[in-house]
Motif scaffolding. Structure first.
Motif, PDB file in Angstrom:
ATOM      1  N   GLY A  28       6.007  -0.507  -2.819  1.00 44.75           N
ATOM      2  CA  GLY A  28       6.643  -0.519  -1.715  1.00 44.75           C
ATOM      3  C   GLY A  28       7.036  -1.754  -0.927  1.00 44.75           C
ATOM      4  O   GLY A  28       6.503  -2.701  -0.878  1.00 44.75           O
ATOM      5  N   ARG A  52       9.963   0.982  -4.604  1.00 47.67           N
ATOM      6  CA  ARG A  52      10.466   1.826  -3.620  1.00 47.67           C
ATOM      7  C   ARG A  52      10.877   0.784  -2.285  1.00 47.67           C
ATOM      8  O   ARG A  52       9.983   0.312  -1.719  1.00 47.67           O
ATOM      9  CB  ARG A  52       9.112   2.636  -3.135  1.00 47.67           C
ATOM     10  CG  ARG A  52       8.675   3.675  -4.359  1.00 47.67           C
ATOM     11  CD  ARG A  52       7.457   4.515  -3.508  1.00 47.67           C
ATOM     12  NE  ARG A  52       6.341   3.612  -3.724  1.00 47.67           N
ATOM     13  CZ  ARG A  52       5.698   3.182  -2.420  1.00 47.67           C
ATOM     14  NH1 ARG A  52       6.297   3.470  -1.027  1.00 47.67           N
ATOM     15  NH2 ARG A  52       4.601   2.590  -2.324  1.00 47.67           N
ATOM     16  N   ARG A  99       8.121   3.283   6.442  1.00 48.26           N
ATOM     17  CA  ARG A  99       6.626   3.409   6.022  1.00 48.26           C
ATOM     18  C   ARG A  99       6.740   5.042   5.846  1.00 48.26           C
ATOM     19  O   ARG A  99       5.883   5.652   4.738  1.00 48.26           O
ATOM     20  CB  ARG A  99       5.777   3.190   6.893  1.00 48.26           C
ATOM     21  CG  ARG A  99       4.434   3.218   6.409  1.00 48.26           C
ATOM     22  CD  ARG A  99       3.155   2.811   7.712  1.00 48.26           C
ATOM     23  NE  ARG A  99       3.066   1.382   7.533  1.00 48.26           N
ATOM     24  CZ  ARG A  99       3.487   0.722   8.773  1.00 48.26           C
ATOM     25  NH1 ARG A  99       3.903   1.274   9.742  1.00 48.26           N
ATOM     26  NH2 ARG A  99       3.319  -0.556   8.811  1.00 48.26           N
ATOM     27  N   GLN A 100       7.016   5.680   6.910  1.00 50.39           N
ATOM     28  CA  GLN A 100       6.852   7.227   6.652  1.00 50.39           C
ATOM     29  C   GLN A 100       7.761   7.776   5.509  1.00 50.39           C
ATOM     30  O   GLN A 100       7.375   8.589   4.863  1.00 50.39           O
ATOM     31  CB  GLN A 100       7.412   7.799   8.017  1.00 50.39           C
ATOM     32  CG  GLN A 100       7.436   9.498   8.097  1.00 50.39           C
ATOM     33  CD  GLN A 100       7.654   9.801   9.463  1.00 50.39           C
ATOM     34  OE1 GLN A 100       8.465   9.258  10.169  1.00 50.39           O
ATOM     35  NE2 GLN A 100       7.114  11.150   9.806  1.00 50.39           N
ATOM     36  N   GLY A 103       6.029   5.384   2.002  1.00 51.47           N
ATOM     37  CA  GLY A 103       4.445   4.942   1.895  1.00 51.47           C
ATOM     38  C   GLY A 103       4.397   3.680   2.172  1.00 51.47           C
ATOM     39  O   GLY A 103       5.179   2.844   2.750  1.00 51.47           O
ATOM     40  N   PRO A 104       2.928   3.041   1.892  1.00 50.20           N
ATOM     41  CA  PRO A 104       2.796   2.065   2.297  1.00 50.20           C
ATOM     42  C   PRO A 104       3.749   0.589   1.638  1.00 50.20           C
ATOM     43  O   PRO A 104       4.325   0.763   0.498  1.00 50.20           O
ATOM     44  CB  PRO A 104       1.472   1.619   1.474  1.00 50.20           C
ATOM     45  CG  PRO A 104       0.983   3.078   1.199  1.00 50.20           C
ATOM     46  CD  PRO A 104       1.972   3.802   1.156  1.00 50.20           C
ATOM     47  N   ASP A 149      -0.688  -1.904   5.960  1.00 53.37           N
ATOM     48  CA  ASP A 149      -0.287  -1.328   4.650  1.00 53.37           C
ATOM     49  C   ASP A 149      -0.789  -2.367   3.508  1.00 53.37           C
ATOM     50  O   ASP A 149      -0.980  -2.088   2.188  1.00 53.37           O
ATOM     51  CB  ASP A 149       1.162  -1.531   4.179  1.00 53.37           C
ATOM     52  CG  ASP A 149       1.866  -0.542   5.099  1.00 53.37           C
ATOM     53  OD1 ASP A 149       1.067   0.377   5.867  1.00 53.37           O
ATOM     54  OD2 ASP A 149       3.058  -0.759   5.460  1.00 53.37           O
TER      55      ASP A 149
END
Length: 269
Positions: A28, A52, A99-100, A103-104, A149
């Motif tokens: 992420g 990501r 983040r939603q 993810g982290p 995170d």
């Protein structure tokens, strides 16, 4: 020596194949100021690694175009949120939204900034504060926002500038803020090292984004060759030159590098 660009099209230099970092695949990544300039190349570079990717920018139209281009070029569409990074509430909401979706976020590239020029006599307290909010304050609060995170480690990359090392005229607000990025980087690296979080910064030289080329043609038409003469390496600096350094600093290949500033300027300073 000349460098041409369209008035309507972002400068896109001939690509040089970048190194592939397996550790970035699926990671992420958050990039601020990803809608133009160096930022859009950072977004594309991390997308090409299979990360990501999420980015924050103030310009919705430009951000959508970057997302489209990255998907076309890499097959990996980044997510983005629109926010004014000088508004910390908007910034935190944008980070939470990404983040939603993603993810982290374990890699942060604090890229956003603006190098407006103003003579010393014309600087007001309000302008000074606005420039620091634009070029420095959000870097700290974005880093603070992603720390949850990074419980198992992470990488933070702050974007500085070599302009303060040169003492560039009419840029005193920008250069003062950018010199502080080095102190921010050092202190965060020391405080966060026990959490396996690495913090480094990149200090670019005059990177020829579309905005810089357009401005140079209008204001500094004779400065291309003058600046090139200062460089040890006699080639124009382009956004991917910065993006490649960011990839290395985000990847596990740089696992024992922290608290450092890497100057990417062709040898000016």
């Amino acid at each position: 020596m000349t460098l041409e660009t369209s008035d309507h099209e972002e400068l896109r230099p001939i690509p040089i194949k970048a190194a592939h970092y397996p550790s970035l695949s699926g990671k992420g990544v958050l990039i601020t100021g990803g809608g133009s300039g160096i930022g859009m190349y950072l977004v594309e570079a991390f997308c090409a690694q299979g990360a990501r990717v999420g980015f924050i920018d103030i310009n919705a139209e430009a951000s959508a175009r970057v997302a489209d281009v990255c998907e076309q070029e890499t097959g990996n569409r980044p997510q983005f949120r629109i926010a004014d990074l000088t508004d910390i509430g908007q910034l935190k909401a944008a980070v939470a939204g990404l983040r939603q979706s993603l993810g982290p976020l374990t890699v942060l590239v604090n890229n956003a900034g603006n190098d407006d020029r103003l003579p010393v006599e014309d600087i007001t307290p309000e302008y000074w504060d606005e420039r620091f909010n634009t070029n420095l304050r959000h870097q700290f609060f974005t880093a603070q926002s992603v720390l949850p995170d990074m419980a198992e480690g992470g990488a933070i990359i702050n974007m500085g500038s070599n302009s303060w090392m040169q003492g560039v005229a009419t840029l005193i607000c920008y250069t003062t803020a950018k010199s502080a990025v080095q102190g921010l980087t050092k202190c965060l690296a020391r405080e966060l090292g026990s959490r396996k979080i690495r913090v480094n910064s990149i200090a670019p030289g005059w990177i020829l984004t579309d905005r810089q080329v357009t401005r140079a043609k209008k204001v500094f038409q004779d400065k291309f060759d003058d600046y090139l003469a200062k460089q040890c390496l006699k080639e124009f600096l382009l956004p991917p030159d910065v993006a490649r350094m960011a990839l290395f600093l985000a990847a596990d290949d740089s696992r024992m590098i922290t608290g450092q500033t890497f100057v990417v300027d062709g040898g000016v300073v």
